[in-house]
Write an enzyme that holds these catalytic residues in place. Structure first.
Site, mmCIF file in Angstrom:
data_model
loop_
_atom_site.group_PDB
_atom_site.id
_atom_site.type_symbol
_atom_site.label_atom_id
_atom_site.label_comp_id
_atom_site.label_asym_id
_atom_site.label_seq_id
_atom_site.Cartn_x
_atom_site.Cartn_y
_atom_site.Cartn_z
ATOM 1 N N LYS A 1 0.847 -1.194 0.000
ATOM 2 C CA LYS A 1 0.000 0.000 0.000
ATOM 3 C C LYS A 1 0.882 1.242 0.000
ATOM 4 O O LYS A 1 1.754 1.401 0.853
ATOM 5 C CB LYS A 1 -0.925 0.004 1.223
ATOM 6 C CG LYS A 1 -1.905 1.173 1.221
ATOM 7 C CD LYS A 1 -2.895 1.076 2.374
ATOM 8 C CE LYS A 1 -2.257 1.433 3.691
ATOM 9 N NZ LYS A 1 -3.264 1.597 4.779
ATOM 10 N N ASP B 1 -3.371 4.205 -1.736
ATOM 11 C CA ASP B 1 -4.365 4.571 -0.717
ATOM 12 C C ASP B 1 -4.793 6.028 -0.896
ATOM 13 O O ASP B 1 -4.585 6.864 -0.021
ATOM 14 C CB ASP B 1 -3.766 4.336 0.667
ATOM 15 C CG ASP B 1 -4.789 4.463 1.785
ATOM 16 O OD1 ASP B 1 -5.999 4.400 1.494
ATOM 17 O OD2 ASP B 1 -4.377 4.621 2.949
ATOM 18 N N LYS C 1 -7.908 7.290 -1.384
ATOM 19 C CA LYS C 1 -9.194 7.650 -0.759
ATOM 20 C C LYS C 1 -9.922 8.730 -1.575
ATOM 21 O O LYS C 1 -10.235 9.813 -1.077
ATOM 22 C CB LYS C 1 -9.002 8.124 0.679
ATOM 23 C CG LYS C 1 -8.426 7.063 1.614
ATOM 24 C CD LYS C 1 -8.318 7.593 3.035
ATOM 25 C CE LYS C 1 -7.842 6.516 3.998
ATOM 26 N NZ LYS C 1 -6.413 6.151 3.786
ATOM 27 N N GLY D 1 -12.697 10.936 -3.171
ATOM 28 C CA GLY D 1 -13.989 11.339 -2.655
ATOM 29 C C GLY D 1 -14.368 12.738 -3.102
ATOM 30 O O GLY D 1 -14.264 13.698 -2.338
ATOM 31 N N ASP D 2 -14.800 12.861 -4.349
ATOM 32 C CA ASP D 2 -15.163 14.168 -4.890
ATOM 33 C C ASP D 2 -16.164 13.940 -6.021
ATOM 34 O O ASP D 2 -16.578 12.808 -6.277
ATOM 35 C CB ASP D 2 -13.916 14.896 -5.398
ATOM 36 C CG ASP D 2 -14.022 16.407 -5.227
ATOM 37 O OD1 ASP D 2 -15.101 16.958 -5.583
ATOM 38 O OD2 ASP D 2 -13.061 17.037 -4.764
ATOM 39 N N ILE D 3 -16.533 15.021 -6.703
ATOM 40 C CA ILE D 3 -17.455 14.877 -7.828
ATOM 41 C C ILE D 3 -16.773 14.099 -8.954
ATOM 42 O O ILE D 3 -15.545 14.009 -9.015
ATOM 43 C CB ILE D 3 -17.937 16.249 -8.332
ATOM 44 C CG1 ILE D 3 -16.754 17.093 -8.809
ATOM 45 C CG2 ILE D 3 -18.720 16.962 -7.247
ATOM 46 C CD1 ILE D 3 -17.160 18.394 -9.446
#
Length: 333
Positions: free
Chosen positions: A67, A98, A100, A102-104
């Site tokens: 990772k 990694d 993550k 998280g958006d449009i």
């Protein structure tokens, strides 16, 4: 009365890899775990390329996944990517960035495919949370699909040039030279005027070239569903000890070679639960992650979670759970 465990809890990794409800990368990972006899994922929390590659060299034989956190590596560049790719092929492990996401949708696609990291180029596995909505999954899947298509399509262009025949007949050029010599004295008087003449644009009887341009578009197909031939003794019970360790090691090595490199495929892990204190991952959110994963089985391979989340008969998701640490403490703050 304790809840009944899902069937995947009783199956070996290889048995699970034989199911048809997996992404090609999940199939590969389960078989890799079976052959290497390790399900460990090491988190490379380092800040330089040298430290990352050194760690991968040290632990690569003992892990199935490395990772990474590319955005904390100060000198991350193409050389880092090449080194990581070479190590992952030689040591037989997958790379999990990694990130993550998280958006449009449009933003996560650009984060995934562009910028200085260009994650889709080198990380087979990434993760995301679905707080912005389920479109984060479909947007990443679309970007991954385009990257795979681009990888499997090559375009080559060949350019060749050949001289074309002169406009005059044979011998015309020699005749012109002769006439030019005869009139040389007269031409000398007009040299200065000739210098002021318009430049020759190639239409004054000079030889021209014919340029041929041909473009070839070819496609290649990756083996996205690895099916190595297994010996019966190795197709089950990967955790059993063998009295003949040398023979067993040689056999496992040959089976890893038969498995080959991972397919050029991309898969997603959903952040369904976290270990940090006072996080906002509610049971309702976790249930939504499982629900959306079932809708996108061709891209979502599993979850980051504190427990197995397979509950329906067709579920066969891989769950990665934080836990092993080299030192007391940790980052679950």
């Amino acid at each position: 009365m304790a809840a009944r465990q899902h069937s995947t809890a009783y199956q070996s990794y290889y048995e699970r890899s034989e199911a048809d409800n997996l992404t090609p990368l999940a199939t590969y990972l389960l078989r890799l775990i079976h052959f290497k006899r390790t399900n460990l994922c090491v988190s490379a929390d380092v800040t330089t390329s040298n430290a990352l590659l050194r760690l991968a060299e040290e632990v690569g034989d003992h892990i199935c996944i490395l990772k990474t956190h590319a955005d904390i590596i100060a000198d991350f560049n193409d050389k880092t990517i090449r080194g990581l790719n070479e190590l992952s092929r030689r040591k037989k492990f997958l790379v999990f960035e990694d990130r993550k996401f998280g958006d449009i949708g449009n933003t996560v696609q650009l984060q995934y495919t562009g910028g200085p990291l260009a994650i889709v180029r080198w990380a087979p596995i990434v993760n995301a949370h679905i707080f912005p909505g389920a479109t984060v999954i479909t947007s990443l899947a679309e970007a991954a699909s385009k990257a795979i298509t681009s990888y499997n399509t090559s375009v080559s262009t060949d350019i060749s040039a050949s001289p074309a025949p002169s406009r005059g007949g044979p011998g015309e050029e020699a005749e012109s030279e002769s006439e030019s010599e005869d009139d040389e004295e007269d031409d000398d008087e007009d040299d200065d005027a000739d210098k002021e003449a318009e430049p020759d644009d190639g239409r004054n009887g000079r030889k021209q070239s014919v340029v041929s341009v041909s473009t070839t578009i070819s496609t290649k197909t990756e083996a996205i569903s690895p099916t190595p031939q297994l010996k019966a003794s190795l197709s089950r019970g990967s955790t059993e000890e063998d009295d003949d360790d040398d023979e067993d090691e040689d056999t496992l090595k040959s089976q890893l070679e038969a498995l080959g490199p991972p397919p050029f495929y991309r898969s997603l892990l959903l952040l369904a639960q976290m270990s940090s204190e006072a996080n906002f991952f509610t049971p309702e959110y976790t249930s939504a992650c499982v629900r959306e994963a079932r809708k996108n089985r061709d891209f979502v391979m599993g979850f980051i979670a504190q427990q197995g989340l397979n509950s329906e008969p067709d579920d066969n998701f891989i769950t990665m759970t934080p836990g092993v640490q080299k030192a007391a403490g940790g980052d679950g703050k």
